[in-house]
Design an enzyme around this catalytic site. Structure first.
Site, PDB file in Angstrom:
ATOM      1  N   ASP A 161       0.802  -1.226   0.000  1.00 13.31           N
ATOM      2  CA  ASP A 161       0.000   0.000   0.000  1.00 13.31           C
ATOM      3  C   ASP A 161       0.832   1.271   0.000  1.00 13.31           C
ATOM      4  OD1 ASP A 161      -2.516   1.542   0.486  1.00 13.31           O
ATOM      5  OD2 ASP A 161      -1.537   1.945   2.395  1.00 13.31           O
TER       6      ASP A 161
ATOM      7  N   TYR B 149      -7.327   2.637   9.166  1.00  7.54           N
ATOM      8  CA  TYR B 149      -6.438   2.842   8.031  1.00  7.54           C
ATOM      9  C   TYR B 149      -7.174   3.362   6.796  1.00  7.54           C
ATOM     10  CZ  TYR B 149      -3.655   0.227  11.291  1.00  7.54           C
ATOM     11  OH  TYR B 149      -3.017  -0.163  12.427  1.00  7.54           O
TER      12      TYR B 149
ATOM     13  N   GLU C  73       5.437   9.877   3.535  1.00 11.58           N
ATOM     14  CA  GLU C  73       5.114   8.516   3.117  1.00 11.58           C
ATOM     15  C   GLU C  73       4.429   8.527   1.757  1.00 11.58           C
ATOM     16  OE1 GLU C  73       3.324   4.375   4.939  1.00 11.58           O
ATOM     17  OE2 GLU C  73       2.644   6.267   5.814  1.00 11.58           O
TER      18      GLU C  73
END
Length: 529
Positions: free
Chosen positions: A106, A257, A502
């Site tokens: 991911d 998430y 990220e």
């Protein structure tokens, strides 16, 4: 003295008269120019031809961005192009007697979340369908198709029966307690699924959209595979529609998430892709009938993202309105117009000079909506603007109306280019947020594999030394689009700064789409089929 004073006064008088005359002339020129501009606004801009001259900046950036898909691949790698990556997670799915080894990680972790992964596939398919000729012009069509298939192979295997879809591989709590390389994942990992007793209309419909759009991508090159994808898409859509539920309510642990805010947008998105893939009017009836009234939020612009597909659906249904209106039943007319009007409202919100322009942007013009992964929204918005601009150009639609003002396709393209240029370095930091592009890009990307030397012998716990290391990443996560700047346009290049540093695989899909739309100077869009 009086003579000098008089002379001075005469000069001032002449100067004032000159200024007044200049203002009058300027006003006349402005009025004439505005009148000419207004008259020209109803004249279509030139019809684009086949892919035009290549813009080397965007071509180079596209080649860079495409590589992050290879960085993120799970499973037994084929023709591996990333020197520091190797085979990983080879037991994924084994306990369910399934091969779930493929797919893509991911973000900077090693989770495989089905919801955003399917969105990645949907957007990548869309980019290929609209701009495959442009990708091909710079040698990136085959890599894009290969990356898409790596995901859809996983999705096919994750759907073993009509009403069962595996939507997660790995335990995020356990995964996030480790800082290690993906190649060290040798154990069987936990699986999550949606089914009749635990429905997830959002994730099932998003996966249907991914399958349907990908079926179009592979229709000519691999008809058998295309048919397989379409069969899964139809089954998943039926499952999503008949057994309704929000997956993150039925499986609360995923909400931390990728919490879903609803499934209506995914149902419309999937039905739209199924219409394009099949030509079956029942899917068009689905989106223009009661479901559209219930879920489309007509007239209320939204942001296109992994969680909300409405703006994408509105633009994609505008394609039907632009290109197929003459051959459609009149019963679809008003419904399609509602989608197109909503798409125009989205476009008007993005254009900086529009009377309805959103204020959600930085001082230097970047669309800015969220602290976390700030670049997803401007890049996705710019991709939609490029697509809509090309719909207008190809069909010789001269303008869109934003209240009393009108804007040309070139205005939308200028906006799209401004967002791309910001990402590539035209920003206060003079930094490219696309890793590997330009001379100045983030060196401390929040990414486990990139941060640990390929020859390091580390386990789950002792790998944390690499998170805290003061040295730049030993491996370059080429093509990663990091989270991006804060609203004040600052960026802290720190491995511990996951909010900004990220990258994510779905970010790669939207930046590949945007860059593909800009890689040549013009492109006439064609039928999907």
């Amino acid at each position: 003295m009086r003579e000098k004073s008089k002379s001075k006064g005469g000069c001032c008088g002449w100067f004032i008269a000159f200024v007044i005359l200049a203002l009058v002339v300027g006003a006349i020129v402005y009025a004439v120019k505005k009148k000419i501009d207004n008259s020209n606004s109803d004249k279509p801009e030139p019809v684009p031809g086949p892919p035009g001259a290549i813009d080397q900046k965007y071509a180079s950036a596209l080649k860079t961005a495409m590589q992050f898909f290879d960085v993120q691949k799970s499973g037994k790698l084929e023709n591996n192009k990333i020197s520091w990556r190797g085979d990983s997670a080879l037991k994924d799915g084994k306990q369910a007697d399934l091969d779930l080894t493929k797919g893509m990680y991911d973000a900077g972790d090693h989770m495989k979340f089905g919801f955003p992964m399917a969105f990645t596939a949907s957007v990548l398919s869309w980019a290929i369908l609209e701009y495959g000729d442009q990708m091909d012009a710079v040698g990136q069509l085959e890599p894009a198709q290969d990356s898409l298939r790596w995901i859809t192979d996983f999705l096919v295997n994750a759907h073993p029966s009509e009403n069962v879809l595996y939507i997660q591989v790995g335990d995020p709590v356990a995964d996030h307690k480790c800082w290690n390389r993906p190649e060290l994942i040798t154990e069987e990992r936990p699986l999550l699924q949606v089914n009749v007793s635990c429905p997830g209309s959002d994730v099932a419909a998003e996966t249907a959209a991914a399958m349907a759009s990908a079926s179009l991508v592979f229709k000519k090159s691999d008809a058998t595979y295309s048919s397989t994808l379409l069969k899964h898409a139809k089954q998943l859509f039926t499952f999503a529609d008949k057994h309704r539920g929000i997956y993150s309510e039925n499986i609360p642990e995923v909400a931390t998430y990728y919490n879903s805010t609803g499934y209506g947008d995914e149902l419309l998105w999937a039905a739209t892709w199924l219409y394009h893939a099949t030509g079956d009017d029942s899917y068009l009836q689905y989106v223009t009938g009661q479901n559209g009234e219930d879920y489309a939020q007509f007239g209320s612009p939204t942001w296109f993202s992994w969680d909300n597909k409405l703006a994408g659906t509105q633009v994609l249904l505008s394609r039907v309105s632009f290109f197929k209106a003459k051959g459609l039943s009149s019963s679809f007319g008003s419904g399609l117009q509602n989608y197109r009007k909503s798409a125009e409202a989205v476009m008007c919100g993005l254009l900086p000079d529009s009377p309805t322009a959103t204020k959600s942007r930085t001082d230097n013009g970047l669309i800015w909506v969220s602290e976390w992964n700030a670049l997803q929204h401007p890049v996705a918005s710019a991709f939609l603007a490029s697509v809509y601009s090309d719909y207008m150009l190809t069909t010789q639609t001269p303008n869109i109306k934003c209240d009393s003002d009108s804007f040309k396709p070139s205005d939308l393209r200028d906006f799209a280019r401004s967002q791309a240029d910001y990402v590539l370095g035209k920003n206060p930091q003079h930094m490219s947020f696309l890793v590997g592009y330009g001379k100045n890009f983030p060196q401390f990307v929040h990414h486990r594999g990139a941060s640990i030397p390929a020859n390091a012998k580390t386990g789950c716990k002792d790998g944390w030394q690499w998170l805290d290391s003061s040295d730049p990443n030993p491996n370059v996560a080429t093509g990663a689009l990091v989270g991006g700047p804060f609203l004040n346009e600052t960026y802290i290049d720190s491995r511990n700064n996951s909010m900004q540093g990220e990258p994510s695989t779905y970010n790669s899909a939207v930046i590949v789409g945007l860059l593909s739309s800009l890689v040549t100077t013009s492109s006439a869009l064609q039928s999907f089929s």
